[in-house]
Scaffold this active site. Structure first.
Site, short mmCIF file in Angstrom:
data_model
loop_
_atom_site.label_atom_id
_atom_site.label_comp_id
_atom_site.label_asym_id
_atom_site.label_seq_id
_atom_site.Cartn_x
_atom_site.Cartn_y
_atom_site.Cartn_z
CE LYS A 182 49.19 -1.18 -27.74
NZ LYS A 182 48.97 -1.08 -29.20
CG ASP A 224 55.46 -3.58 -23.02
OD1 ASP A 224 55.26 -4.06 -24.14
OD2 ASP A 224 54.63 -3.65 -22.09
CG MET A 238 49.37 5.44 -19.14
SD MET A 238 48.67 3.95 -19.91
CE MET A 238 47.77 3.24 -18.51
#
Length: 276
Positions: free
Chosen positions: A65, A43, A180
């Site tokens: 991502k 990742d 996030m």
């Protein structure tokens, strides 16, 4: 010790947490997986220093991502793991933090089950705990909180989740840890304040946690968005709201290594106990 660690079999997929960044936070199982894997699908949040444990013949595939940037679709990543396993590869899916904490590990594992691919889950240290520890902020402390809530600052659409019950979150948890969330922190802060949190409540942002680029910003809910913009902070970041933020004045162990003088009584409770 190595003889007790599991053997990585061809055709298997291991979903492994790489921790929040510092390679020293890799588990023994994670290092064992890196040393045996034929293919490592990793990742964006994986510190590439962690990949140095891979053997010379391993294939490295980036599948990061990141919000707002061109990224592979989650379904495509999951099916790639199946494809590699069906080719009798030892497939390591290396994910930042813990694969089951806002890491889509569950989705990938369900796809493996769907296609009959055997797998192993290797937990990792999640940034909401390890990243805060590197900032000198404990997730729990007996004098501040008996509960903690972990939440994500955006859903699959990239927006603040409409399903969040901000009133219940605000009233039910003394400490809130958000993943996030920095992009929408102005909206999130306003919702928390509207739900009853004090404008003056401390909030901290830990960017690039546990790495050499770690930055920590302490402010209040009222000024959170303005201070983030003023400081020019960028994700990845972990955000924490609550009185535990005040403990950083005493527990910033990295700062102390660099010469910071730590406060002995950041909450003012020791003086009260001595006086009593």
């Amino acid at each position: 010790m190595k003889s007790r660690l599991p053997k990585f079999e061809p055709g298997h997929v291991w979903l492994v947490g790489a921790g929040p960044g510092d390679p020293g936070l890799l588990t023994l199982h994670a290092v064992n997986a890196l040393e045996q894997a034929d293919v490592i699908v990793y990742d964006a949040l994986v510190n590439e220093d962690c990949l140095s444990y891979a053997h010379a013949g391993a294939t490295l595939e980036y599948a990061g991502k990141r919000g707002g940037k061109p990224s592979p679709q989650q379904r495509d990543i999951s099916l790639r793991l199946v494809e590699l396993a069906k080719a009798s590869k030892k497939v390591l899916r290396l994910k930042g933090g813990d694969p089951f904490v806002f890491g889509r590990g569950g989705e990938e594992a369900l796809t493996l089950v769907e296609h009959g691919v055997p797998f192993r889950i290797v937990p990792g240290i999640t940034a909401g705990i390890g990243g805060l520890a590197y900032a000198g902020i404990p997730v729990t402390h007996r004098e501040t909180n008996q509960s903690v809530t972990f939440l994500t600052g955006h859903d699959a659409t990239g927006l603040v989740p409409d399903s969040m019950d901000w009133t219940s979150i605000s009233k039910g948890s003394s400490v809130i840890v958000m993943y996030m969330a920095m992009k929408h922190i102005g909206l999130i802060a306003s919702r928390l304040i509207a739900a009853g949190r004090k404008k003056s409540e401390p909030i901290a942002f830990v960017c690039n946690a546990t790495t050499g680029e770690q930055q920590v910003l302490e402010t209040t809910l009222e000024y959170a968005q303005a201070e983030v913009e003023r400081a020019g902070l960028r994700p990845p970041a972990i955000v924490v709201v609550g009185e535990v933020v005040r403990l950083r004045a005493a527990l910033d162990w990295l700062g102390a290594i660099e010469g910071r003088v730590l406060t002995q009584d950041p909450l003012g409770t020791r003086r009260e106990k001595d006086a009593g």
